[in-house]
Scaffold this motif. Structure first.
Motif, PDB file in Angstrom:
ATOM      1  N   LYS A  24       0.837  -1.201   0.000  1.00  0.00           N
ATOM      2  CA  LYS A  24       0.000   0.000   0.000  1.00  0.00           C
ATOM      3  C   LYS A  24       0.874   1.254   0.000  1.00  0.00           C
ATOM      4  O   LYS A  24       0.571   2.240  -0.663  1.00  0.00           O
ATOM      5  CB  LYS A  24      -0.939   0.021   1.218  1.00  0.00           C
ATOM      6  N   HIS A  96       0.114  -2.723  -7.125  1.00  0.00           N
ATOM      7  CA  HIS A  96      -0.090  -2.042  -5.862  1.00  0.00           C
ATOM      8  C   HIS A  96      -1.107  -0.939  -6.074  1.00  0.00           C
ATOM      9  O   HIS A  96      -0.953  -0.086  -6.918  1.00  0.00           O
ATOM     10  CB  HIS A  96       1.244  -1.510  -5.340  1.00  0.00           C
ATOM     11  N   PHE A 100      -7.994   2.839  -0.687  1.00  0.00           N
ATOM     12  CA  PHE A 100      -8.196   2.543   0.724  1.00  0.00           C
ATOM     13  C   PHE A 100      -9.687   2.464   1.047  1.00  0.00           C
ATOM     14  O   PHE A 100     -10.094   2.736   2.168  1.00  0.00           O
ATOM     15  CB  PHE A 100      -7.526   3.620   1.598  1.00  0.00           C
TER      16      PHE A 100
END
Length: 185
Positions: A24, A96, A100
């Motif tokens: 992340k 990646h 969120f």
């Protein structure tokens, strides 16, 4: 089980969340406080919740397997640890993602805490202060996840596989320790 052993188990369990947090962190151009809070809340919260669920499940059949409980703990920790070690050598083809969102973080939190569910089952067969264990696991995971997001942002994927490998070795060694203590003493 003492606090030192709980801390070692917590660190081992946190390695999946740590590795995902590194991923992340890779996706972020600039880290904001909400990113640290998000990974800490989701990963730490689920790493604390899953051992509780596992304990409750394991406790319901603990009396049945009391004579071979150390073998159950050894088996569960060994399988989880070996899977983490194996995964540390796998190619990481995941992109990646800087997302969120609730859905993404929920799925990642569940995926990284399944091993904690199995550890919770093993807690039902051991002398463990359950509340101390889940607090330790949750807090350490939250802290390591926040560190992971920062490391990912700075260093990239360089440490992801090393973290998973180390976590796997720790869990395997804890399983062996439990087995040796119950069969040799």
């Amino acid at each position: 089980m003492g606090i030192a052993e709980l801390i070692i188990i917590a660190i081992g369990l946190a390695m999946d969340a740590f590795a995902v947090s590194i991923g992340k962190g890779l996706s972020l151009k600039r880290i904001q406080p909400r990113h640290y809070l998000s990974v800490g809340f989701w990963f730490g919260g689920f790493q604390a919740l899953m051992p509780l669920i596992g304990y409750l499940l394991g406790n319901s059949f603990a009396s049945i397997v009391n004579d071979f409980d150390h073998w159950v703990a050894f088996f569960l920790l060994g399988i989880i640890g070996f899977n983490m070690i194996r995964d540390s050598f796998a190619k990481d083809d995941d992109e990646h993602d800087a997302n969120f969102s609730f859905k993404i973080m929920l799925s990642l939190a569940i995926a990284t805490s399944i091993d904690a569910l199995a550890v919770g089952v093993s807690f039902a067969f051991l002398k463990v202060d359950l509340w101390l264990a889940i607090a330790t696991i949750g807090i350490i995971t939250a802290i390591l996840s926040a560190i992971g997001i920062k490391i990912g942002n700075i260093f990239g994927t360089k440490y992801k596989s090393k973290a998973e490998f180390t976590g796997g070795v720790v869990l395997v060694l804890m399983g062996i320790k439990i087995l040796v203590e119950h069969t040799c003493l």
